[in-house]
Design an enzyme around this catalytic site. Structure first.
Site, PDB file in Angstrom:
ATOM      1  N   GLU A 184       0.768  -1.396  -0.138  1.00 29.92           N
ATOM      2  CA  GLU A 184      -0.120  -0.140  -0.129  1.00 29.92           C
ATOM      3  C   GLU A 184       0.777   1.409  -0.275  1.00 29.92           C
ATOM      4  OE1 GLU A 184      -2.665  -0.444   3.401  1.00 29.92           O
ATOM      5  OE2 GLU A 184      -3.663  -2.279   2.240  1.00 29.92           O
ATOM      6  N   ASN A 188       1.834  -4.463  -3.476  1.00 22.55           N
ATOM      7  CA  ASN A 188       0.466  -4.811  -3.119  1.00 22.55           C
ATOM      8  C   ASN A 188      -0.139  -3.473  -2.868  1.00 22.55           C
ATOM      9  OD1 ASN A 188      -1.558  -6.946  -2.722  1.00 22.55           O
ATOM     10  ND2 ASN A 188      -1.510  -6.329  -0.615  1.00 22.55           N
ATOM     11  N   HIS A 225     -10.722  -5.664  -2.157  1.00 22.10           N
ATOM     12  CA  HIS A 225     -11.835  -5.338  -1.299  1.00 22.10           C
ATOM     13  C   HIS A 225     -12.885  -4.506  -1.665  1.00 22.10           C
ATOM     14  CE1 HIS A 225      -9.227  -6.852   2.024  1.00 22.10           C
ATOM     15  NE2 HIS A 225      -8.262  -6.079   1.735  1.00 22.10           N
ATOM     16  N   GLU A 282      -6.350 -10.452  -1.749  1.00 19.52           N
ATOM     17  CA  GLU A 282      -7.154 -10.193  -0.350  1.00 19.52           C
ATOM     18  C   GLU A 282      -8.790  -9.978  -0.524  1.00 19.52           C
ATOM     19  OE1 GLU A 282      -5.496  -6.995   2.164  1.00 19.52           O
ATOM     20  OE2 GLU A 282      -3.720  -7.521   1.332  1.00 19.52           O
ATOM     21  N   ASP A 337     -12.490  -9.784  -0.805  1.00 24.77           N
ATOM     22  CA  ASP A 337     -13.653  -9.813  -0.104  1.00 24.77           C
ATOM     23  C   ASP A 337     -14.843  -9.024  -0.451  1.00 24.77           C
ATOM     24  OD1 ASP A 337     -13.108  -7.451   0.916  1.00 24.77           O
ATOM     25  OD2 ASP A 337     -12.273  -8.327   2.893  1.00 24.77           O
TER      26      ASP A 337
END
Length: 481
Positions: free
Chosen positions: A162, A203, A239, A267, A269
């Site tokens: 990030e 990432n 996300h 990641e 979701d």
């Protein structure tokens, strides 16, 4: 975002484009796959992995670990390899928590994604207090020590996590303030020196579609590669808010892959405003299928990892009040529609979708195979509508019939050469009307062995469909159901 149980802080999420035609699939409910066809086996058949995240006490919960070990073949430690855990004070290392997750992975024949080495968050206070002229040495020592400890046990590292603001500028954290933008290349080179065989990633979140943030990362990646920096991949965290998977995600993945980089969803979701309705759970299923299909369409996408095993493990409710149910398993670790759509996209129940009736969805174009009203006319792809002209039924003999079952998908003139038109014709049971729906996402003619192909790799409405030599392109990838 890479959340932790100790310090969950909400972040702003940029608005993304509404879900596009590439996510509009006609689903026929698929059953929960039994132990003979876990997600990991389906993914491996397609040359991909399907992963999950474990953190904290999850490794002591037999329900979680048995499900994770059976269904997934990649593990990401949620917190156990972050700086505040691994080096809480200068030069004093604690690898016990990470070692336990690696041991679990090894005992279940799972790979491990190292997460992460350099991040502005979950950074122990002593790092921020280091004089600027010493930050580079501290960063390099931390990377070298941790990567050496896990050398040979880690498939890939999120080396820098990030690093970007939403506008595409770099965060002004301890590393940037001391070293400028060069800290990213230095971090990757340092990790590579410690373990040359690990795949090294940058990432980030909200980079899934084409936007200012992903454009900045793309420019950075180009620059690093031009300098010979051993960057190996880009991690799209994934996300999402339900119904908001970016329509440009596939194109974005393809442009990074074209640089020679792997591009993984790290990641995943898909959060839903509570209480979750049946319609929102079905939309979540479509979102999951879209992400899986996008990965399947990109050769350099090695796989997709979900953040958490089930809804009970998710960081979402604690960070975004009023939102939840973001994974493919519910609070009791029972499969949701998103599980079914994931298994279907991976070729569950015999490959190509596991259903006997539904749309043939052209993955590369984000459109559906559409039948003309006149027999003998070449088929086209058009925006998915769910209508009768786009709904096929596959018989036990491999025929794909449309509408009332009188007309079938047909290789024109029983042709077996590349360029043969695919037409609609009266069903006759002959080999040129029999089709294999394969686990790798292709549809091949039984008689010719050639692939169902969107001519010219077109994504336009009205693009013609033909038979062509199988080449692995996204214009030859389909989902059925």
């Amino acid at each position: 975002m890479s959340p932790c149980a100790r310090s969950l802080r909400p972040r702003r999420s940029t608005a993304v484009l509404a879900v596009a035609a590439a996510t509009i699939l006609t689903f026929v409910a698929a059953p929960f796959a039994d132990a003979a066809s876990p997600l990991r086996s389906l993914a491996e058949t397609k040359g991909k992995y399907i992963g999950t995240e474990l953190t904290g006490n999850m490794v002591n919960n037999s329900t979680v670990t048995s499900l994770a070990g059976a269904q997934f073949d990649m593990v990401t430690p949620g917190n156990e390899m972050k700086w505040d855990t691994t080096e809480p004070s200068n030069g004093n290392y604690n690898f016990g928590p990470g070692d336990r997750i690696v041991s679990f992975a090894q005992s279940h024949n799972m790979q491990v994604r190292g997460h992460n080495l350099v991040w502005h968050s979950q950074l122990p206070g002593w790092v921020n207090g280091v004089p600027r002229n010493q930050v580079q040495g501290v960063m390099e020592a931390h990377i070298t020590t941790e990567v050496n400890h896990y050398k040979g046990k880690i498939y890939a590292w999120d080396v820098v996590n990030e690093p970007f603001n939403e506008d595409g500028s770099l965060r002004q954290d301890a590393f940037y303030n001391a070293m400028g933008s060069g800290y990213l290349a230095d971090a990757v080179r340092t990790a590579h020196a410690a373990d040359p065989n690990a795949k090294l990633y940058i990432n980030d979140y909200n980079i899934e579609g084409v936007n200012a943030k992903s454009n900045a990362l793309y420019s950075l990646a180009q620059s690093m590669l031009a300098q010979g920096v051993p960057l190996g991949g880009i991690g799209l965290e994934g996300h999402f808010i339900v119904g908001q998977v970016p329509s440009s995600m596939l194109a974005n993945m393809q442009r990074f892959a074209a640089l020679g980089l792997d591009v993984a969803v790290t990641e995943l979701d898909d959060r839903i405003q509570q209480p979750a309705s049946g319609a929102s759970l079905q939309q979540q299923a479509k979102d999951y299928a879209t992400v899986i299909n996008d990965c399947l369409a990109v050769t350099r996408c090695p796989g997709v990892s979900q953040w958490g095993v089930g809804d009970a493990d998710s960081w979402i409710p604690g960070t975004f009040p009023g939102w939840g149910t973001p994974t493919m398993y519910d609070n009791n670790y029972q499969p949701k529609p998103a599980y079914n759509s994931t298994a279907t996209a991976l070729g569950g129940s015999g490959g190509g979708g596991g259903t006997t009736t539904g749309a043939l969805h052209a993955v590369g174009a984000g459109k559906c195979l559409d039948t003309p009203t006149t027999t003998g006319t070449q088929l086209q792809i058009r925006a998915c509508t769910g209508g009768a002209s786009q709904t096929f039924t596959r018989s036990s003999s491999g025929e794909l019939s449309v509408s009332n079952g009188s007309y079938c998908l047909d290789a024109n003139g029983r042709g077996t050469s590349p360029g043969t038109k695919v037409i609609i014709w009266s069903c006759n049971g002959q080999a040129n009307q029999q089709w294999n729906i394969n686990a790798d996402g292709t549809v091949t003619g039984v008689q010719s062995g050639l692939c169902l192909d969107v001519s010219g790799n077109s994504t336009a409405d009205g693009a013609l469909v033909q038979l062509w030599t199988c080449g692995g392109g996204s214009n030859q990838h389909w989902t059925f159901g």
